[in-house]
Design a protein around this motif. Structure first.
Motif, PDB file in Angstrom:
ATOM      1  N   ASN A 288     -12.988 -14.018  -4.385  1.00  0.00           N
ATOM      2  CA  ASN A 288     -13.063 -14.217  -5.842  1.00  0.00           C
ATOM      3  C   ASN A 288     -11.816 -13.735  -6.578  1.00  0.00           C
ATOM      4  O   ASN A 288     -11.767 -13.780  -7.803  1.00  0.00           O
ATOM      5  CB  ASN A 288     -14.284 -13.477  -6.409  1.00  0.00           C
ATOM      6  CG  ASN A 288     -15.564 -13.989  -5.800  1.00  0.00           C
ATOM      7  OD1 ASN A 288     -15.756 -15.216  -5.703  1.00  0.00           O
ATOM      8  ND2 ASN A 288     -16.418 -13.087  -5.349  1.00  0.00           N
ATOM      9  N   CYS A 289     -10.838 -13.244  -5.827  1.00  0.00           N
ATOM     10  CA  CYS A 289      -9.670 -12.622  -6.459  1.00  0.00           C
ATOM     11  C   CYS A 289      -8.568 -13.658  -6.680  1.00  0.00           C
ATOM     12  O   CYS A 289      -8.151 -14.361  -5.757  1.00  0.00           O
ATOM     13  CB  CYS A 289      -9.172 -11.479  -5.574  1.00  0.00           C
ATOM     14  SG  CYS A 289      -7.588 -10.826  -6.074  1.00  0.00           S
ATOM     15  N   ILE A 290      -8.101 -13.721  -7.901  1.00  0.00           N
ATOM     16  CA  ILE A 290      -7.089 -14.703  -8.295  1.00  0.00           C
ATOM     17  C   ILE A 290      -5.768 -14.482  -7.538  1.00  0.00           C
ATOM     18  O   ILE A 290      -5.102 -15.439  -7.138  1.00  0.00           O
ATOM     19  CB  ILE A 290      -6.914 -14.646  -9.832  1.00  0.00           C
ATOM     20  CG1 ILE A 290      -6.452 -15.945 -10.400  1.00  0.00           C
ATOM     21  CG2 ILE A 290      -6.066 -13.521 -10.293  1.00  0.00           C
ATOM     22  CD1 ILE A 290      -6.778 -16.076 -11.871  1.00  0.00           C
ATOM     23  N   PHE A 291      -5.406 -13.221  -7.300  1.00  0.00           N
ATOM     24  CA  PHE A 291      -4.141 -12.956  -6.599  1.00  0.00           C
ATOM     25  C   PHE A 291      -4.282 -13.207  -5.096  1.00  0.00           C
ATOM     26  O   PHE A 291      -3.318 -13.637  -4.452  1.00  0.00           O
ATOM     27  CB  PHE A 291      -3.627 -11.545  -6.886  1.00  0.00           C
ATOM     28  CG  PHE A 291      -3.030 -11.378  -8.274  1.00  0.00           C
ATOM     29  CD1 PHE A 291      -2.921 -12.452  -9.141  1.00  0.00           C
ATOM     30  CD2 PHE A 291      -2.572 -10.142  -8.712  1.00  0.00           C
ATOM     31  CE1 PHE A 291      -2.379 -12.313 -10.421  1.00  0.00           C
ATOM     32  CE2 PHE A 291      -2.020  -9.986  -9.982  1.00  0.00           C
ATOM     33  CZ  PHE A 291      -1.924 -11.071 -10.837  1.00  0.00           C
ATOM     34  N   CYS A 292      -5.467 -12.984  -4.530  1.00  0.00           N
ATOM     35  CA  CYS A 292      -5.681 -13.374  -3.127  1.00  0.00           C
ATOM     36  C   CYS A 292      -5.541 -14.893  -2.989  1.00  0.00           C
ATOM     37  O   CYS A 292      -4.999 -15.388  -1.993  1.00  0.00           O
ATOM     38  CB  CYS A 292      -7.053 -12.916  -2.641  1.00  0.00           C
ATOM     39  SG  CYS A 292      -7.144 -11.148  -2.274  1.00  0.00           S
ATOM     40  N   LYS A 293      -6.011 -15.613  -4.006  1.00  0.00           N
ATOM     41  CA  LYS A 293      -5.877 -17.086  -3.976  1.00  0.00           C
ATOM     42  C   LYS A 293      -4.401 -17.491  -4.083  1.00  0.00           C
ATOM     43  O   LYS A 293      -3.974 -18.466  -3.470  1.00  0.00           O
ATOM     44  CB  LYS A 293      -6.684 -17.727  -5.105  1.00  0.00           C
ATOM     45  CG  LYS A 293      -8.176 -17.662  -4.854  1.00  0.00           C
ATOM     46  CD  LYS A 293      -8.948 -18.332  -5.963  1.00  0.00           C
ATOM     47  CE  LYS A 293     -10.449 -18.172  -5.697  1.00  0.00           C
ATOM     48  NZ  LYS A 293     -11.263 -18.490  -6.853  1.00  0.00           N
TER      49      LYS A 293
ATOM     50  N   GLU B  71      -2.459  -7.875   1.119  1.00  0.00           N
ATOM     51  CA  GLU B  71      -3.861  -7.505   1.367  1.00  0.00           C
ATOM     52  C   GLU B  71      -4.538  -7.175   0.041  1.00  0.00           C
ATOM     53  O   GLU B  71      -3.878  -6.727  -0.903  1.00  0.00           O
ATOM     54  CB  GLU B  71      -3.960  -6.308   2.333  1.00  0.00           C
ATOM     55  CG  GLU B  71      -3.553  -5.001   1.753  1.00  0.00           C
ATOM     56  CD  GLU B  71      -3.979  -3.798   2.606  1.00  0.00           C
ATOM     57  OE1 GLU B  71      -5.136  -3.746   3.055  1.00  0.00           O
ATOM     58  OE2 GLU B  71      -3.148  -2.910   2.793  1.00  0.00           O
ATOM     59  N   HIS B  72      -5.849  -7.413  -0.029  1.00  0.00           N
ATOM     60  CA  HIS B  72      -6.577  -7.125  -1.260  1.00  0.00           C
ATOM     61  C   HIS B  72      -6.841  -5.632  -1.382  1.00  0.00           C
ATOM     62  O   HIS B  72      -7.668  -5.071  -0.668  1.00  0.00           O
ATOM     63  CB  HIS B  72      -7.904  -7.892  -1.322  1.00  0.00           C
ATOM     64  CG  HIS B  72      -8.624  -7.616  -2.618  1.00  0.00           C
ATOM     65  ND1 HIS B  72      -8.308  -8.253  -3.802  1.00  0.00           N
ATOM     66  CD2 HIS B  72      -9.601  -6.719  -2.922  1.00  0.00           C
ATOM     67  CE1 HIS B  72      -9.068  -7.778  -4.773  1.00  0.00           C
ATOM     68  NE2 HIS B  72      -9.863  -6.850  -4.263  1.00  0.00           N
ATOM     69  N   VAL B  73      -6.114  -5.013  -2.290  1.00  0.00           N
ATOM     70  CA  VAL B  73      -6.302  -3.595  -2.601  1.00  0.00           C
ATOM     71  C   VAL B  73      -6.424  -3.533  -4.123  1.00  0.00           C
ATOM     72  O   VAL B  73      -5.553  -4.033  -4.826  1.00  0.00           O
ATOM     73  CB  VAL B  73      -5.063  -2.776  -2.168  1.00  0.00           C
ATOM     74  CG1 VAL B  73      -5.260  -1.321  -2.491  1.00  0.00           C
ATOM     75  CG2 VAL B  73      -4.770  -2.963  -0.705  1.00  0.00           C
TER      76      VAL B  73
ATOM     77  N   ASP C  88      -7.961  -7.214 -10.698  1.00  0.00           N
ATOM     78  CA  ASP C  88      -8.263  -6.084  -9.807  1.00  0.00           C
ATOM     79  C   ASP C  88      -7.664  -6.249  -8.417  1.00  0.00           C
ATOM     80  O   ASP C  88      -8.358  -6.072  -7.407  1.00  0.00           O
ATOM     81  CB  ASP C  88      -9.781  -5.871  -9.731  1.00  0.00           C
ATOM     82  CG  ASP C  88     -10.303  -5.227 -11.003  1.00  0.00           C
ATOM     83  OD1 ASP C  88      -9.556  -4.433 -11.624  1.00  0.00           O
ATOM     84  OD2 ASP C  88     -11.442  -5.527 -11.397  1.00  0.00           O
ATOM     85  N   HIS C  89      -6.431  -6.641  -8.361  1.00  0.00           N
ATOM     86  CA  HIS C  89      -5.642  -6.672  -7.121  1.00  0.00           C
ATOM     87  C   HIS C  89      -4.329  -5.977  -7.488  1.00  0.00           C
ATOM     88  O   HIS C  89      -3.603  -6.462  -8.376  1.00  0.00           O
ATOM     89  CB  HIS C  89      -5.424  -8.117  -6.657  1.00  0.00           C
ATOM     90  CG  HIS C  89      -4.659  -8.285  -5.390  1.00  0.00           C
ATOM     91  ND1 HIS C  89      -5.095  -9.075  -4.331  1.00  0.00           N
ATOM     92  CD2 HIS C  89      -3.460  -7.792  -5.001  1.00  0.00           C
ATOM     93  CE1 HIS C  89      -4.208  -9.055  -3.350  1.00  0.00           C
ATOM     94  NE2 HIS C  89      -3.186  -8.272  -3.739  1.00  0.00           N
ATOM     95  N   PHE C  90      -4.095  -4.855  -6.857  1.00  0.00           N
ATOM     96  CA  PHE C  90      -2.894  -4.032  -7.083  1.00  0.00           C
ATOM     97  C   PHE C  90      -1.690  -4.900  -7.441  1.00  0.00           C
ATOM     98  O   PHE C  90      -1.315  -5.790  -6.697  1.00  0.00           O
ATOM     99  CB  PHE C  90      -2.691  -3.279  -5.763  1.00  0.00           C
ATOM    100  CG  PHE C  90      -1.410  -2.525  -5.542  1.00  0.00           C
ATOM    101  CD1 PHE C  90      -0.206  -2.851  -6.131  1.00  0.00           C
ATOM    102  CD2 PHE C  90      -1.441  -1.459  -4.657  1.00  0.00           C
ATOM    103  CE1 PHE C  90       0.944  -2.120  -5.864  1.00  0.00           C
ATOM    104  CE2 PHE C  90      -0.303  -0.729  -4.380  1.00  0.00           C
ATOM    105  CZ  PHE C  90       0.891  -1.068  -4.989  1.00  0.00           C
TER     106      PHE C  90
HETATM  107 ZN    ZN Z   1      -6.999  -9.808  -4.108  1.00  0.00          ZN
END
Ligand code: ZN
Ligand code: 5GP
Length: 138
Positions: free
Chosen positions: A6-11, A48-50, A99-101
């Motif tokens: 669900n994280c925009i930055f992971c996408k 990585e998702h942090v 919420d991704h560093f």
């Molecule tokens: Zn993320």
């Protein structure tokens, strides 16, 4: 590697959303923000998702900081800026929206109208009390 679907930055890392890429290595990625505070406002993230500084390993932190150092040089030079602010918001009440560093590199230009945060003078007795409180928690 940890990711959050669900994280925009992971996408963005996965290439599922577009980005204006500035730099990439095995562990980190740097790209332009879509809402720049100034021309050349760039973000650096670990792949990585942090979520934030509190949940970051020393290794991930160091790798991200080294990318920040490199990209800060490039941003200042390429944009012919007169300096850069480097900023990280951690948790909602510190202004964190994603919420991704991520670390902001914000080029500054002589005469730009960006304001610094307001400050006050440290109160009598406050220095001893606060420094002791923090150092005893480390
Ligand atoms: Zn993320
Ligand atoms: P924060 O307030 O969490 O520290 O900052 C979030 C940053 O991410 C802001 O600079 C915002 O413009 C940027 N941002 C939010 N969504 C996207 C997006 O989909 N793509 C890009 N490139 N930046 C984004």
């Amino acid at each position: 590697m940890k990711t959050d679907p669900n994280c925009i930055f992971c996408k963005i890392v996965a290439g599922e959303l577009p980005k204006f890429k500035v730099y990439e290595d095995e562990n980190t990625l740097s790209f332009l923000t879509i809402e720049p505070m100034s021309k050349g406002h760039t973000l650096v993230i670990p792949k990585e998702h942090v979520p934030n500084v509190f949940e970051t390993s020393p290794d991930t932190w160091s790798l991200a900081q080294e990318t920040v150092r490199k990209v800060a040089h490039a941003v200042e030079k390429a944009m012919q800026a007169d300096g850069v602010n480097i900023n990280m918001n951690n948790r909602e009440h510190a202004g964190q929206v994603v919420d991704h560093f991520h670390i902001h590199i914000i080029p500054r230009y002589k005469g730009d109208d960006l304001q610094h945060w307001p400050t006050r003078k440290i109160a009598a007795g406050e220095g001893d009390e606060i420094s002791t409180k923090i150092s005893s928690t480390l």
